[in-house]
Design a protein around this motif. Structure first.
Motif, short mmCIF file in Angstrom:
data_model
loop_
_atom_site.label_atom_id
_atom_site.label_comp_id
_atom_site.label_asym_id
_atom_site.label_seq_id
_atom_site.Cartn_x
_atom_site.Cartn_y
_atom_site.Cartn_z
N ILE A 290 -10.11 14.28 8.05
CA ILE A 290 -10.11 13.00 7.32
C ILE A 290 -9.06 12.05 7.89
N ARG A 291 -8.00 12.61 8.46
CA ARG A 291 -6.93 11.71 8.93
C ARG A 291 -7.27 10.99 10.23
N ILE A 292 -8.41 11.31 10.84
CA ILE A 292 -8.82 10.48 11.98
C ILE A 292 -9.42 9.15 11.50
N HIS A 293 -9.69 9.08 10.19
CA HIS A 293 -10.17 7.82 9.62
C HIS A 293 -9.03 6.78 9.69
N PRO A 294 -9.33 5.57 10.18
CA PRO A 294 -8.25 4.59 10.34
C PRO A 294 -7.61 4.15 9.01
N ASP A 295 -8.30 4.36 7.90
CA ASP A 295 -7.73 3.94 6.61
C ASP A 295 -7.02 5.08 5.89
N VAL A 296 -6.77 6.17 6.61
CA VAL A 296 -6.08 7.31 6.00
C VAL A 296 -4.82 7.64 6.79
N ARG A 297 -3.73 7.85 6.07
CA ARG A 297 -2.51 8.35 6.70
C ARG A 297 -2.09 9.58 5.91
N PRO B 140 3.93 9.41 5.11
CA PRO B 140 3.84 8.52 6.27
C PRO B 140 3.91 7.05 5.84
N ARG B 141 4.23 6.20 6.76
CA ARG B 141 4.16 4.77 6.46
C ARG B 141 2.70 4.35 6.46
N THR B 142 2.34 3.53 5.48
CA THR B 142 0.94 3.10 5.40
C THR B 142 0.86 1.59 5.22
N LEU B 143 -0.21 1.02 5.71
CA LEU B 143 -0.47 -0.39 5.48
C LEU B 143 -1.14 -0.50 4.10
N GLU B 144 -1.17 -1.72 3.56
CA GLU B 144 -1.74 -1.93 2.23
C GLU B 144 -3.14 -1.35 2.10
N SER B 145 -3.92 -1.48 3.16
CA SER B 145 -5.33 -1.07 3.08
C SER B 145 -5.51 0.43 3.25
N GLN B 146 -4.46 1.14 3.62
CA GLN B 146 -4.62 2.58 3.92
C GLN B 146 -4.29 3.45 2.72
N ILE B 147 -4.93 4.60 2.66
CA ILE B 147 -4.57 5.53 1.60
C ILE B 147 -3.68 6.64 2.16
N THR B 148 -2.79 7.13 1.29
CA THR B 148 -1.84 8.16 1.68
C THR B 148 -2.33 9.51 1.13
N MET B 149 -2.24 10.53 1.99
CA MET B 149 -2.69 11.85 1.55
C MET B 149 -1.68 12.93 1.92
N GLY C 149 9.38 -5.19 10.12
CA GLY C 149 9.24 -3.74 10.00
C GLY C 149 8.03 -3.37 9.17
N ASN C 150 7.86 -4.07 8.04
CA ASN C 150 6.74 -3.76 7.16
C ASN C 150 5.40 -4.08 7.80
N LEU C 151 5.41 -5.21 8.54
CA LEU C 151 4.17 -5.60 9.20
C LEU C 151 3.75 -4.55 10.20
N LYS C 152 4.75 -4.04 10.89
CA LYS C 152 4.47 -3.14 11.99
C LYS C 152 4.14 -1.72 11.50
N PHE C 153 4.96 -1.25 10.54
CA PHE C 153 4.84 0.16 10.18
C PHE C 153 4.29 0.41 8.78
N GLY C 154 4.30 -0.62 7.92
CA GLY C 154 3.90 -0.41 6.54
C GLY C 154 4.99 0.29 5.76
N ASN C 155 4.64 0.70 4.53
CA ASN C 155 5.62 1.33 3.65
C ASN C 155 5.22 2.76 3.33
N LYS C 156 6.24 3.53 2.95
CA LYS C 156 5.95 4.89 2.49
C LYS C 156 5.49 4.79 1.04
N LYS C 157 4.34 5.38 0.75
CA LYS C 157 3.82 5.31 -0.61
C LYS C 157 3.54 6.71 -1.14
#
Ligand code: A3P
Length: 305
Positions: free
Chosen positions: A35-42, A104-113, A6-14
């Motif tokens: 900004i949310r079209i950036h792949p590193d932003v959720r 949103p769920r984010t991967l480690e490399s993504q930032i949450t906004m 689950g974490n691999l697929k969706f990441g975690n809520k941060k």
């Protein structure tokens, strides 16, 4: 041990690393959507109003309100065998919360906004955000406060058509040029005053100001600065925008979720209510000293004079 699938697929809520804190009618939706079209932003889709209206619900609600709410809902039905009316009420509340407290769920490399424009003018918010994390990056989209006030009034008028005239609300005494600073549409534009409150908790370097005007004339330029500020690679560029003549605003060529071009909704980029020139001049005079102080504080002239 390897993380669950689950974490691999969706990441975690941060909790968010960056928040668009204001200002209302500045162009906050545009900045978030761009900004949310950036792949590193959720980003959270709706305004959470956590730090002003929902603070009592706690940080866990802020982070994953939806899941908590769903659990509570199932629990209530299972344990209490609620009446149909109660179930309906719980469902409505849950539905409401699920869109309010949802990171949103984010991967480690993504930032949450997230973005909630009322934060900028809420006294308690800077302190509360600093308690969550002193490293939170803050974005403020500012716009000529006179235009902003008219935009704000135009929006309110669509909801309450019986509203008094703009002049009646903006002035205590128009012939004497006395402005009613207690009217929210006027108060929000006193950027220097609100900023003072933020600077008690955050260094200026942690706050990025987007020009609401340039966001319309040069969205890619403003987005380049936002990406730099967030420490992101400049991936959102002029290739992503086109000027839509019918809308009269820049639109996205290719949004995050679908492959078709997209403009912001009808409530963004409305035709403003006509206000007479004298009133506009008086408001310009009123805001001038506050604007100049604001330019000095942030070290940038937004050229609203
Ligand atoms: P108006 O409707 O007064 O023109 P917010 O999202 O903070 O409520 O701000 C709304 C404002 O965003 C709009 O105010 C509009 O001027 C501005 N805006 C900036 N870029 C835009 C875009 N690409 N499309 C639509 N509106 C945009």
């Amino acid at each position: 041990p390897s993380p669950p699938m689950g974490n691999l697929k969706f990441g975690n809520k941060k909790l968010p690393n960056a928040i668009i804190v204001g200002v209302k009618k500045g162009g906050t939706r545009a900045v978030l959507e761009f900004i949310r079209i950036h792949p590193d932003v959720r980003a959270a889709g709706t305004e959470t109003h956590f730090f002003d209206r929902n603070y009592d619900r706690g940080l866990e609600w802020y982070r994953k309100g939806y899941e908590l709410c769903l659990l509570v809902w199932i629990y209530r039905i299972a344990i209490y065998q609620s009446s149909p009316n109660n179930k309906k009420r719980m469902f409505t509340l849950c539905f409401h919360l699920s869109f309010r407290g949802l990171m949103p769920r984010t991967l480690e490399s993504q930032i949450t906004m997230e973005k909630t424009p009322s934060y900028f003018v809420t006294k308690e918010t800077p302190h509360r955000i600093s308690v969550m994390s002193r490293n939170t990056k803050l974005i403020v989209v500012v716009r000529n406060p006179v235009t902003r006030a008219i935009s704000d009034y135009t929006q309110t008028l669509t909801k309450s058509p019986d509203l008094p005239s703009f002049q009646d609300l903006a002035f205590r005494n128009q012939s004497l040029g006395i402005v009613d600073t207690s009217w929210n549409a006027i108060r929000i534009g006193l950027y220097a005053l609100h900023l003072e409150n933020w600077l008690r908790y955050f260094p200026l370097a942690q706050i990025h100001f987007v020009s609401g005007e340039r966001l319309i004339t040069d969205p890619a330029g403003e987005l380049a600065r936002v990406q730099d500020f967030l420490g992101l690679k400049r991936i959102v560029t002029d290739k992503h925008f086109y000027f839509n003549r019918t809308k009269g605003f820049p639109c996205l060529k290719k949004p995050e979720s679908s492959g078709s071009p997209r403009c912001l909704g009808k409530s963004k980029g409305r035709t403003h209510v006509q206000i007479d020139r004298d009133a506009i001049e008086q408001l310009r005079d009123f805001y001038r000293p506050y604007n100049i102080k604001f330019y000095e504080m942030v070290g940038h002239d937004f050229k609203w004079e």
